[in-house]
Design an enzyme around this catalytic site. Structure first.
Site, mmCIF file in Angstrom:
data_model
loop_
_atom_site.group_PDB
_atom_site.id
_atom_site.type_symbol
_atom_site.label_atom_id
_atom_site.label_comp_id
_atom_site.label_asym_id
_atom_site.label_seq_id
_atom_site.Cartn_x
_atom_site.Cartn_y
_atom_site.Cartn_z
ATOM 1 N N ASP A 76 0.798 -1.223 0.000
ATOM 2 C CA ASP A 76 0.000 0.000 0.000
ATOM 3 C C ASP A 76 0.829 1.269 0.000
ATOM 4 O O ASP A 76 0.335 2.328 -0.393
ATOM 5 C CB ASP A 76 -0.962 -0.013 1.191
ATOM 6 C CG ASP A 76 -1.948 -1.166 1.103
ATOM 7 O OD1 ASP A 76 -3.100 -0.939 0.712
ATOM 8 O OD2 ASP A 76 -1.550 -2.306 1.399
ATOM 9 N N GLU A 214 -5.735 -10.556 -7.860
ATOM 10 C CA GLU A 214 -5.618 -11.780 -7.068
ATOM 11 C C GLU A 214 -6.605 -12.868 -7.485
ATOM 12 O O GLU A 214 -6.550 -13.975 -6.954
ATOM 13 C CB GLU A 214 -5.803 -11.428 -5.586
ATOM 14 C CG GLU A 214 -4.704 -10.514 -5.064
ATOM 15 C CD GLU A 214 -5.000 -9.974 -3.681
ATOM 16 O OE1 GLU A 214 -4.054 -9.836 -2.902
ATOM 17 O OE2 GLU A 214 -6.176 -9.671 -3.395
ATOM 18 N N LYS A 335 -10.164 -8.980 -10.461
ATOM 19 C CA LYS A 335 -10.611 -8.360 -9.214
ATOM 20 C C LYS A 335 -10.371 -6.854 -9.241
ATOM 21 O O LYS A 335 -11.181 -6.065 -8.759
ATOM 22 C CB LYS A 335 -9.871 -8.978 -8.027
ATOM 23 C CG LYS A 335 -10.212 -8.353 -6.681
ATOM 24 C CD LYS A 335 -9.384 -8.988 -5.564
ATOM 25 C CE LYS A 335 -9.675 -8.352 -4.217
ATOM 26 N NZ LYS A 335 -8.842 -8.924 -3.136
#
Length: 515
Positions: A76, A214, A335
């Site tokens: 992140d 993912e 995703k």
């Protein structure tokens, strides 16, 4: 408690601390977007600020606001540091030092795979150990399933990218020459050692990895996890190798270069391999667009309309399909942004240069269909996905950009993921929305000793301004004009699409930015 000051004194110092933080991160965006952005800034500064710079802390995915992911460190910071670099560079430096302290642990992880260099973990524990779970629960089916997300080796490229971006924004040559160069070298070494030559392709490949998406962690019917030649992984690996070679050849003073090469036991033969791999990593294509990974074009098409009618929310399409006895690995369904992440990290010119170095053309005739391809095949099961798509579409398809920008802004405010915000805010997405204003809509880049601007305003966000800190200049204001406070530092060079201007300390220059 007896040593603490009285309540009024503590309150006053608390207010002063926050006033100074708000001043350095000044942001002027009107209306509801501005209110949400200030909330995001508040949460970011609660987690990371000059008050944490002396602590051994990283960037937890959920900040300090909940127990999701048990406080582990993912990638992140890739979405957080670009914002901090231009406001609190001392915090960015501290976060990169956090990664450097765990470099030996990352090198041990690479050795465990039989490779040289450094492999940073996907979920990093407090001492840098890999903490990614081996199983995860699908609440729809009640089944425990294998978790292969530890194969997201691209986290190393994110760290290398942050090293370079920080040094470009701050001018911190000392860090680049020391800890930054050490991390770059070991991450580059891992990528070069991970690449294998394929005679049929006439290219190097990186096999058995998982990209940012993912959903795809194996080929249909395969018992072996991992995919080959994930485009995002390969292109960023090529960037790491190229950039590290440039640092070694161009940026390091010769004594420091010799010292680093000797300490890392790097010889000319290994550097020649880095050069070769950086030019020959395979980037797959299908139907005239960039493939997310080798074989992506052979997957089945999903009945998106049918699933949207049957289920209220298909963000977690992987769970829906598994509960039906199927697997998302069979379909062209993502995703979150994967191949399109390349357009988030690199400007169009830089991305074109990277692909050209790899022997491919990537102009608008290829990039726009690539954007359209994945836009129609992404369920946005991550709060980061709307952010990246909004960023990309601001340049590729402006009429649709605001929808995704709103998605990014409302991710936690409206708990769009369906109950996950209670486990902690999504720090990367929050910081990313701030950076969307700072760099995404302005086209702001810090490279080659200059501020580069290529504005792309959205009608819904056509008025904004902010302050920043750039290479020792404090309180630089950017709006319709750029204002540089008085100091004894060198002028700031600003490069626009049609001209280059120099702004002296104490000076102001009119720019073609939205106002």
């Amino acid at each position: 408690m007896s040593a603490a000051s009285g309540f009024e004194t503590l309150l006053q110092s608390h207010r002063t601390a926050w006033r100074l933080l708000w001043r350095r991160a000044a942001l002027d965006v009107p209306g509801e977007p501005g209110s949400i952005l200030r909330l995001h800034l508040f949460h970011l500064l609660q987690t990371l600020s000059p008050h944490t710079a002396d602590l051994d802390v990283g960037v937890p995915a959920r900040g300090l606001h909940g127990e999701a992911y048990r406080g582990h460190i993912f990638w992140d910071e890739l979405f957080v540091l670009p914002y901090l670099n231009l406001h609190f560079p001392e915090v960015s430096r501290a976060l990169l030092r956090y990664r450097h302290r765990r470099l030996d642990r990352a090198r041990a992880a690479a050795r465990a795979l039989g490779r040289r260099g450094a492999l940073y973990p996907w979920q990093s524990g407090s001492d840098g150990r890999e903490e990614t779970q081996r199983l995860h629960l699908n609440p729809r089916s009640g089944r425990w399933l294998p978790d292969h997300s530890r194969l997201q080796h691209h986290v190393g490229s994110a760290i290398a990218y942050n090293v370079w971006q920080y040094c470009e924004a701050s001018g911190d040559v000392e860090f680049l020459h020391t800890k930054g160069a050490e991390m770059l070298v070991q991450i580059a070494r891992f990528w070069a050692d991970s690449a294998t030559w394929d005679e049929t392709l006439g290219r190097h490949q990186i096999r058995g990895v998982v990209g940012p998406d993912e959903y795809h962690d194996a080929y249909p019917g395969s018992r072996t996890p991992g995919l080959d030649d994930n485009a995002y992984t390969n292109v960023t690996a090529a960037w790491v190798l190229t950039r590290t070679l440039e640092v070694l050849r161009r940026d390091l003073p010769e004594p420091r270069r010799r010292e680093l090469l000797e300490r890392a036991a790097l010889d000319g033969g290994e550097l020649e391999r880095w050069e070769e791999v950086s030019r020959t990593l395979h980037v797959p294509f299908h139907d005239g667009v960039v493939s997310q990974f080798q074989g992506y074009g052979e997957l089945a098409d999903l009945d998106w309309k049918g699933y949207a009618k049957r289920y209220d929310d298909i963000r977690r399409l992987d769970r829906i399909l598994e509960a039906e006895g199927d697997t998302v690995n069979r379909y062209k369904a993502s995703k979150q942004a994967d191949a399109l992440m390349l357009g988030y990290l690199f400007s169009p010119a830089e991305l074109q240069g990277l692909l050209r170095r790899l022997g491919h053309r990537l102009d608008e005739e290829i990039w726009r269909p690539t954007v359209d391809c994945y836009l129609a095949r992404t369920s946005h099961g991550s709060t980061l996905s709307g952010l990246v798509h909004g960023w990309i579409l601001a340049r590729a398809r402006r009429t649709d950009a605001w929808l995704f920008c709103q998605e990014a802004l409302r991710g936690d405010v409206a708990d769009l993921q369906g109950g996950t915000t209670g486990e902690g805010i999504h720090l990367g997405a929050m910081a990313g929305t701030l950076d969307l204003i700072q760099r995404g809509l302005t086209g702001l880049e810090t490279r080659e000793g200059a501020l580069w601007l290529d504005p792309m305003p959205l009608p819904e966000l056509s008025s904004y301004g902010f302050s920043l800190q750039y290479q020792g200049h404090w309180g630089v204001r950017l709006r319709l004009e750029i204002s540089v406070p008085h100091s004894d530092r060198q002028p700031i060079t600003v490069r626009l699409p049609d001209r280059t201007v120099g702004v002296e300390p104490g000076g102001t220059s009119r720019l073609l930015l939205p106002g």
